[in-house]
Design a protein around this motif. Structure first.
Motif, PDB file in Angstrom:
ATOM      1  N   LEU A  46       0.832  -1.195   0.000  1.00 23.07           N
ATOM      2  CA  LEU A  46       0.000   0.000   0.000  1.00 23.07           C
ATOM      3  C   LEU A  46       0.874   1.255   0.000  1.00 23.07           C
ATOM      4  O   LEU A  46       2.034   1.221   0.407  1.00 23.07           O
ATOM      5  N   THR A  97      -1.772  13.323  -2.302  1.00 21.82           N
ATOM      6  CA  THR A  97      -1.548  12.417  -3.424  1.00 21.82           C
ATOM      7  C   THR A  97      -1.450  13.198  -4.727  1.00 21.82           C
ATOM      8  O   THR A  97      -2.082  14.249  -4.884  1.00 21.82           O
ATOM      9  N   ARG A 124      -5.173   8.828   8.926  1.00 23.54           N
ATOM     10  CA  ARG A 124      -5.979   8.639   7.704  1.00 23.54           C
ATOM     11  C   ARG A 124      -5.642   9.717   6.678  1.00 23.54           C
ATOM     12  O   ARG A 124      -5.588  10.901   7.008  1.00 23.54           O
ATOM     13  N   GLU A 145      -2.121  -1.891   8.322  1.00 19.68           N
ATOM     14  CA  GLU A 145      -2.258  -0.903   7.256  1.00 19.68           C
ATOM     15  C   GLU A 145      -3.505  -1.242   6.438  1.00 19.68           C
ATOM     16  O   GLU A 145      -3.727  -2.402   6.094  1.00 19.68           O
ATOM     17  N   THR A 146      -4.315  -0.239   6.132  1.00 25.68           N
ATOM     18  CA  THR A 146      -5.551  -0.489   5.399  1.00 25.68           C
ATOM     19  C   THR A 146      -5.733   0.527   4.276  1.00 25.68           C
ATOM     20  O   THR A 146      -5.169   1.620   4.307  1.00 25.68           O
ATOM     21  N   GLU A 147      -6.541   0.131   3.307  1.00 30.49           N
ATOM     22  CA  GLU A 147      -6.939   1.044   2.239  1.00 30.49           C
ATOM     23  C   GLU A 147      -8.359   0.712   1.823  1.00 30.49           C
ATOM     24  O   GLU A 147      -8.717  -0.460   1.663  1.00 30.49           O
ATOM     25  N   GLN A 154      -3.875   3.940   8.816  1.00 33.31           N
ATOM     26  CA  GLN A 154      -2.814   3.208   9.508  1.00 33.31           C
ATOM     27  C   GLN A 154      -3.194   3.079  10.975  1.00 33.31           C
ATOM     28  O   GLN A 154      -3.617   4.049  11.604  1.00 33.31           O
ATOM     29  N   ASN A 201      -9.391   6.666  -2.809  1.00 31.69           N
ATOM     30  CA  ASN A 201      -8.735   5.626  -2.030  1.00 31.69           C
ATOM     31  C   ASN A 201      -8.268   6.253  -0.730  1.00 31.69           C
ATOM     32  O   ASN A 201      -7.465   7.192  -0.745  1.00 31.69           O
ATOM     33  N   ALA A 241      -5.020   8.462  -0.764  1.00 34.17           N
ATOM     34  CA  ALA A 241      -3.944   7.917  -1.593  1.00 34.17           C
ATOM     35  C   ALA A 241      -4.267   7.983  -3.078  1.00 34.17           C
ATOM     36  O   ALA A 241      -3.510   7.476  -3.903  1.00 34.17           O
ATOM     37  N   ARG A 297      -6.393   5.713   2.857  1.00 35.95           N
ATOM     38  CA  ARG A 297      -5.507   4.879   3.673  1.00 35.95           C
ATOM     39  C   ARG A 297      -5.747   5.159   5.149  1.00 35.95           C
ATOM     40  O   ARG A 297      -5.924   6.317   5.556  1.00 35.95           O
TER      41      ARG A 297
END
Length: 256
Positions: free
Chosen positions: A13, A147, A92, A117-119, A107, A103, A95, A105
């Motif tokens: 990620l 981003t 948060r 870790e997530t998305e 953490q 998207n 991304a 993210r």
């Protein structure tokens, strides 16, 4: 569209940005969100990142402008389990985004160790028409500050079906009224309960770092006859949420 290759499915990620709008909050790991090994469960992770998202919208003064979102995909990388007792810090950030989706993210870091870790691929929705809603310029400016990807496109990751003939078993997954959200669909956290049902059969998998991916294809409503179809192949597990053989959601868990 063909499914992503194994290497693409396991692509790391996006790392945390060095600048831009990153929202941070935290709270204590709840006793109702842990498994028998004292670790934060996947459905707890999904619930937490949903609440962090709501806080993020409030902090950015976008909660009334864009109050309704649905998630198409959630990726959870459990690099080190978070165990109780622990305070969790959440960070948060965006991304990637386009005019109607993004998207996001999140953490999760535990004070006693643990890192997840997530998305999530989130679509901004108009609640009355149930169609995607255009993000305001202010939302694009705030979220887009972390981003360079402002042309995000949707591409499903899990497109190959297990197939009834390949599945070792199908088990019923009855729904409760408490599983339903404000769109009158099954809440996205509930799907992770089903993933846990299957992971319980292979306890060795979640004893090491792993990635879990869940994609939502079409809504499930209360009263529908829902079943779980699954396939275990080495260190990879696939799960399908089916209603009369129609796959409404698909999940994959694979060791990292």
């Amino acid at each position: 569209m063909p499914e992503l290759s194994p290497a693409e499915l396991m692509t790391p990620l996006v790392a945390a940005p060095n600048q831009g709008y990153v929202y941070e909050t935290g709270w204590r790991l709840g006793t109702s969100d842990i498994d028998e090994h004292r670790r934060l469960r996947l459905d707890g992770v999904a619930r937490y990142i949903q609440e962090v998202g709501a806080e993020h919208l409030a902090d950015s003064q976008l909660a009334e402008v864009h109050p309704h979102w649905i998630v198409l995909r959630t990726v959870v990388d459990v690099l080190e389990p978070i165990e109780i007792p622990s305070e969790i810090t959440f960070r948060r950030w965006c991304a990637g985004l386009s005019s109607r989706w993004c998207n996001m993210r999140v953490q999760l870091l535990g004070t006693q160790g643990g890192r997840i870790e997530t998305e999530g691929f989130w679509i901004c929705m108009n609640k009355d028409t149930l169609t995607p809603s255009r993000l305001t310029d202010d939302c694009v400016r705030r979220f887009g500050s972390t981003t360079d990807d402002h042309r995000l496109k949707w591409r499903p990751w899990l497109t190959e079906s297990i197939g009834a003939e390949a599945a070792p078993a199908t088990i019923p997954f009855p729904l409760r009224r408490t599983d339903i959200d404000l769109f009158e669909h099954v809440n996205n956290t509930i799907y992770w309960h089903g993933v846990h049902e299957i992971l319980g059969q292979i306890p060795a998998l979640d004893q090491r770092p792993y990635r879990a991916v869940l994609e939502y294809r079409s809504p499930i409503r209360f009263g529908e006859d829902l079943s779980l179809r699954y396939q275990i192949d080495g260190d990879t597990v696939r799960v399908e949420f089916t209603v009369r053989e129609e796959v409404r959601a698909a999940a994959m868990v694979r060791a990292l």
